[in-house]
Enzyme design. Structure first.
Site, PDB file in Angstrom:
ATOM      1  N   TYR A   1     -15.203 -11.465   0.383  1.00 13.00           N
ATOM      2  CA  TYR A   1     -15.900 -10.194   0.111  1.00 13.00           C
ATOM      3  C   TYR A   1     -17.185 -10.427  -0.695  1.00 13.00           C
ATOM      4  O   TYR A   1     -18.200  -9.773  -0.483  1.00 13.00           O
ATOM      5  CB  TYR A   1     -14.980  -9.232  -0.644  1.00 13.00           C
ATOM      6  CG  TYR A   1     -13.863  -8.690   0.232  1.00 13.00           C
ATOM      7  CD1 TYR A   1     -14.097  -7.638   1.122  1.00 13.00           C
ATOM      8  CD2 TYR A   1     -12.585  -9.241   0.190  1.00 13.00           C
ATOM      9  CE1 TYR A   1     -13.075  -7.152   1.932  1.00 13.00           C
ATOM     10  CE2 TYR A   1     -11.563  -8.759   1.000  1.00 13.00           C
ATOM     11  CZ  TYR A   1     -11.815  -7.714   1.867  1.00 13.00           C
ATOM     12  OH  TYR A   1     -10.828  -7.237   2.677  1.00 13.00           O
TER      13      TYR A   1
ATOM     14  N   ARG B   1      -6.840  11.732  -5.552  1.00 14.96           N
ATOM     15  CA  ARG B   1      -8.092  11.008  -5.383  1.00 14.96           C
ATOM     16  C   ARG B   1      -9.276  11.975  -5.399  1.00 14.96           C
ATOM     17  O   ARG B   1     -10.335  11.672  -5.954  1.00 14.96           O
ATOM     18  CB  ARG B   1      -8.094  10.201  -4.097  1.00 14.96           C
ATOM     19  CG  ARG B   1      -9.177   9.125  -4.161  1.00 14.96           C
ATOM     20  CD  ARG B   1      -9.354   8.399  -2.884  1.00 14.96           C
ATOM     21  NE  ARG B   1      -9.960   9.246  -1.885  1.00 14.96           N
ATOM     22  CZ  ARG B   1     -10.527   8.814  -0.788  1.00 14.96           C
ATOM     23  NH1 ARG B   1     -10.531   7.538  -0.516  1.00 14.96           N
ATOM     24  NH2 ARG B   1     -11.064   9.641   0.068  1.00 14.96           N
TER      25      ARG B   1
ATOM     26  N   ASP C   1      -6.988  -2.507  -7.321  1.00 16.28           N
ATOM     27  CA  ASP C   1      -7.499  -3.190  -6.131  1.00 16.28           C
ATOM     28  C   ASP C   1      -7.774  -4.642  -6.458  1.00 16.28           C
ATOM     29  O   ASP C   1      -7.992  -4.996  -7.626  1.00 16.28           O
ATOM     30  CB  ASP C   1      -8.774  -2.525  -5.614  1.00 16.28           C
ATOM     31  CG  ASP C   1      -9.018  -2.900  -4.159  1.00 16.28           C
ATOM     32  OD1 ASP C   1      -8.389  -2.298  -3.272  1.00 16.28           O
ATOM     33  OD2 ASP C   1      -9.810  -3.828  -3.900  1.00 16.28           O
TER      34      ASP C   1
ATOM     35  N   ARG D   1       0.820  -1.217   0.000  1.00 13.08           N
ATOM     36  CA  ARG D   1       0.000   0.000   0.000  1.00 13.08           C
ATOM     37  C   ARG D   1       0.854   1.267   0.000  1.00 13.08           C
ATOM     38  O   ARG D   1       0.509   2.258   0.629  1.00 13.08           O
ATOM     39  CB  ARG D   1      -0.944   0.030   1.204  1.00 13.08           C
ATOM     40  CG  ARG D   1      -2.023  -1.036   1.193  1.00 13.08           C
ATOM     41  CD  ARG D   1      -3.173  -0.599   0.295  1.00 13.08           C
ATOM     42  NE  ARG D   1      -4.210  -1.606   0.242  1.00 13.08           N
ATOM     43  CZ  ARG D   1      -5.331  -1.568   0.980  1.00 13.08           C
ATOM     44  NH1 ARG D   1      -5.559  -0.577   1.788  1.00 13.08           N
ATOM     45  NH2 ARG D   1      -6.224  -2.518   0.854  1.00 13.08           N
TER      46      ARG D   1
ATOM     47  N   ARG E   1      -3.449   6.705   1.242  1.00 11.80           N
ATOM     48  CA  ARG E   1      -3.927   7.897   1.949  1.00 11.80           C
ATOM     49  C   ARG E   1      -2.937   8.552   2.902  1.00 11.80           C
ATOM     50  O   ARG E   1      -3.146   9.673   3.310  1.00 11.80           O
ATOM     51  CB  ARG E   1      -5.216   7.568   2.707  1.00 11.80           C
ATOM     52  CG  ARG E   1      -6.425   7.514   1.790  1.00 11.80           C
ATOM     53  CD  ARG E   1      -7.607   6.921   2.496  1.00 11.80           C
ATOM     54  NE  ARG E   1      -7.281   5.562   2.895  1.00 11.80           N
ATOM     55  CZ  ARG E   1      -8.102   4.762   3.565  1.00 11.80           C
ATOM     56  NH1 ARG E   1      -9.272   5.193   3.948  1.00 11.80           N
ATOM     57  NH2 ARG E   1      -7.738   3.538   3.865  1.00 11.80           N
TER      58      ARG E   1
HETATM   59  O1  CP3 Z   1      -0.035  -1.462  -2.539  1.00 11.99           O
HETATM   60  C1  CP3 Z   1      -0.386  -0.517  -3.295  1.00 11.99           C
HETATM   61  O2  CP3 Z   1      -0.025   0.655  -3.115  1.00 11.99           O
HETATM   62  C2  CP3 Z   1      -1.190  -0.875  -4.534  1.00 11.99           C
HETATM   63  C3  CP3 Z   1      -2.607  -0.707  -4.450  1.00 11.99           C
HETATM   64  C4  CP3 Z   1      -3.489  -1.644  -3.645  1.00 11.99           C
HETATM   65  C5  CP3 Z   1      -4.728  -1.198  -3.111  1.00 11.99           C
HETATM   66  N1  CP3 Z   1      -5.391  -2.272  -2.606  1.00 11.99           N
HETATM   67  C6  CP3 Z   1      -5.206   0.182  -3.161  1.00 11.99           C
HETATM   68  C7  CP3 Z   1      -6.286   0.595  -2.249  1.00 11.99           C
HETATM   69  C8  CP3 Z   1      -3.393  -3.017  -3.360  1.00 11.99           C
HETATM   70  C9  CP3 Z   1      -2.259  -3.967  -3.654  1.00 11.99           C
HETATM   71  C10 CP3 Z   1      -4.609  -3.402  -2.717  1.00 11.99           C
HETATM   72  C11 CP3 Z   1      -4.926  -4.783  -2.322  1.00 11.99           C
HETATM   73  C12 CP3 Z   1      -6.117  -5.056  -1.487  1.00 11.99           C
HETATM   74  N2  CP3 Z   1      -7.350  -4.454  -1.545  1.00 11.99           N
HETATM   75  C13 CP3 Z   1      -6.187  -6.087  -0.527  1.00 11.99           C
HETATM   76  C14 CP3 Z   1      -5.082  -7.091  -0.237  1.00 11.99           C
HETATM   77  C15 CP3 Z   1      -3.998  -6.516   0.595  1.00 11.99           C
HETATM   78  C16 CP3 Z   1      -4.395  -6.200   2.006  1.00 11.99           C
HETATM   79  O3  CP3 Z   1      -4.327  -5.027   2.359  1.00 11.99           O
HETATM   80  O4  CP3 Z   1      -4.729  -7.135   2.740  1.00 11.99           O
HETATM   81  C17 CP3 Z   1      -7.471  -6.060   0.035  1.00 11.99           C
HETATM   82  C18 CP3 Z   1      -8.016  -6.970   1.124  1.00 11.99           C
HETATM   83  C19 CP3 Z   1      -8.202  -5.038  -0.629  1.00 11.99           C
HETATM   84  C20 CP3 Z   1      -9.631  -4.675  -0.436  1.00 11.99           C
HETATM   85  C21 CP3 Z   1      -9.796  -3.269  -0.038  1.00 11.99           C
HETATM   86  N3  CP3 Z   1      -9.600  -2.188  -0.869  1.00 11.99           N
HETATM   87  C22 CP3 Z   1     -10.142  -2.769   1.234  1.00 11.99           C
HETATM   88  C23 CP3 Z   1     -10.433  -3.630   2.451  1.00 11.99           C
HETATM   89  C24 CP3 Z   1     -10.151  -1.375   1.117  1.00 11.99           C
HETATM   90  C25 CP3 Z   1     -10.566  -0.384   2.156  1.00 11.99           C
HETATM   91  C26 CP3 Z   1      -9.527  -0.295   3.223  1.00 11.99           C
HETATM   92  C27 CP3 Z   1      -9.057   1.100   3.382  1.00 11.99           C
HETATM   93  O5  CP3 Z   1      -7.836   1.264   3.527  1.00 11.99           O
HETATM   94  O6  CP3 Z   1      -9.913   1.982   3.354  1.00 11.99           O
HETATM   95  C28 CP3 Z   1      -9.774  -1.044  -0.181  1.00 11.99           C
HETATM   96  C29 CP3 Z   1      -9.619   0.325  -0.748  1.00 11.99           C
HETATM   97  C30 CP3 Z   1      -8.234   0.690  -1.177  1.00 11.99           C
HETATM   98  N4  CP3 Z   1      -7.459  -0.061  -1.993  1.00 11.99           N
HETATM   99  C31 CP3 Z   1      -7.554   1.894  -0.884  1.00 11.99           C
HETATM  100  C32 CP3 Z   1      -6.336   1.854  -1.566  1.00 11.99           C
HETATM  101  C33 CP3 Z   1      -5.283   2.921  -1.622  1.00 11.99           C
HETATM  102  C34 CP3 Z   1      -8.102   3.032  -0.040  1.00 11.99           C
HETATM  103  C35 CP3 Z   1      -9.061   3.766  -0.905  1.00 11.99           C
HETATM  104  C36 CP3 Z   1      -9.101   5.214  -0.599  1.00 11.99           C
HETATM  105  O7  CP3 Z   1      -8.326   5.972  -1.187  1.00 11.99           O
HETATM  106  O8  CP3 Z   1      -9.974   5.575   0.212  1.00 11.99           O
END
Ligand code: CP3
Length: 355
Positions: free
Chosen positions: A155, A41, A78, A28, A32
């Site tokens: 999910y 964003r 994602d 990640r 944010r």
């Molecule tokens: O690593 C990186 O920088 C690449 C981008 C990336 C995102 N999600 C961007 C994202 C990667 C590799 C993921 C994978 C992901 N997404 C996983 C597996 C890895 C882990 O963290 O366990 C999972 C379970 C998800 C599902 C998901 N997407 C969730 C649970 C959420 C919300 C959580 C949160 O932080 O709010 C997301 C949204 C998400 N995916 C964000 C980002 C940057 C936040 C979105 C925002 O900008 O509000």
């Protein structure tokens, strides 16, 4: 595309070739905690709009690389793009994480699920991959990724994030045929999606099994590991005359490292609940290891972060085969300076473990 990589430390460490220092990237790393990410964003409107815009997805992928000397870029996207492309209607509720409009609960809807064409319904991801690859200009390798079938299924069946996974476990244990049909469709979808990412420029792959660790050992093999192995068997393992390494990450999967290493993957991502040195002793002759600082350590002082980095480097010990990372994604509340101190500690302290 055959640009020569200027920095291939990450690929070399995964192939267990000698490196000058331990490579580092952060799960990640675009997100944010970076004010410049929050700006883009806002410009995009919402998270999925950002993922669908190749130029903006490329911009946020590159942001952390401008700030820090990272050794790899990861596609900004994602894991939930696949279920969205299958028609489940992904949306994000402010502060609540991902949700699906049409969660899966019966055989009929699972039978009706299409296997998405990665160049069509997921074409926006492929455009992001090729744009990022072009704009990286060979600086560092680009990592493509997908979720594991089990993690995607959690999910899709729960309809969003979950605390005790009762719906998805109910399906797995009471309707195993139904669950296996879903997992097989997801494994097919993930395989063609990852192969398309490689065709469009991804140089390494990672499979995120965020929720495999909520299963019993037997259920883990039956519902998660087996389908990750099916995916690995179907992946393109070479591009541009170089191996495309695959990293498998099961959060809370420390007790299953031997079984994970036997899937044919090149590396295991490990979280902070497993000791790096013990992991190396157990599987280090088979696979490389990625990890594993607790992301919450980034709330500590730069001195304490540095101490933790040294502990992990020392625990892994001399030689190649480690990619430094956090044990899970960086938290949105972390100060960018602290992420900087973490990366600096790895770049400064790791050379003595090589050469
Ligand atoms: O690593 C990186 O920088 C690449 C981008 C990336 C995102 N999600 C961007 C994202 C990667 C590799 C993921 C994978 C992901 N997404 C996983 C597996 C890895 C882990 O963290 O366990 C999972 C379970 C998800 C599902 C998901 N997407 C969730 C649970 C959420 C919300 C959580 C949160 O932080 O709010 C997301 C949204 C998400 N995916 C964000 C980002 C940057 C936040 C979105 C925002 O900008 O509000």
């Amino acid at each position: 595309m055959t640009t020569k990589l200027k920095n291939d430390r990450y690929l070399r460490a995964l192939a267990k070739q000698p490196v000058d220092r331990t490579p580092i990237w952060m799960m990640r790393q675009a997100g944010r905690y970076l004010p410049e990410y929050r700006e883009v964003r806002k410009e995009a409107g919402d998270f999925m709009a950002l993922c669908r815009n190749a130029e903006l997805a490329c911009e946020v992928t590159l942001q952390p690389l401008r700030r820090f000397p990272l050794d790899a870029a990861i596609l900004f996207s994602d894991i939930l793009t696949i279920p969205d492309a299958m028609g489940l209607g992904l949306y994000f509720e402010e502060g609540e994480g991902p949700r699906f409009k049409h969660p899966l609960r019966d055989m009929q809807s699972i039978e009706a699920l299409p296997i998405p064409d990665p160049e069509d319904e997921l074409g926006y991801v492929m455009r992001a991959v090729s744009t990022i690859r072009r704009e990286l200009k060979g600086e560092v390798p680009l990592i493509g990724f997908a979720g594991s079938p089990w993690t995607l299924a959690t999910y899709m069946v729960e309809g969003g994030s979950s605390k005790n996974f009762s719906e998805v476990k109910k399906m797995a244990f009471a309707e195993p045929k139904m669950m296996h049909m879903l997992l097989d469709k997801l494994a097919q979808s993930v395989t063609s999606y990852l192969n398309a990412q490689v065709a469009n420029g991804a140089q390494a792959l990672m499979i995120f099994d965020t929720w495999g660790g909520v299963l019993s050992p037997r259920a883990y093999r039956e519902f998660s590991l087996r389908y990750m192995e099916q995916i690995i068997d179907g992946l393109t393992r070479e591009a541009d005359g170089r191996k495309v390494p695959v990293t498998l990450f099961t959060k809370n999967g420390g007790q299953w490292l031997e079984a994970m290493a036997a899937t044919g993957c090149d590396a295991l991502g490990i979280d902070w609940t497993t000791d790096m040195g013990e992991a190396r002793t157990r599987v280090g002759d088979k696979v490389a290891l990625q990890g594993n600082m607790d992301p919450s350590m980034l709330y500590a002082t730069p001195e304490r972060i540095r101490e933790e980095v040294e502990t992990i480097l020392k625990s892994y010990g001399q030689g190649t085969g480690q990619v430094f990372n956090l044990g899970h994604g960086i938290h949105p509340g972390v100060k960018p300076e602290n992420a900087g101190a973490f990366i600096e500690a790895v770049t400064e302290l790791s050379p003595k473990y090589h050469g």
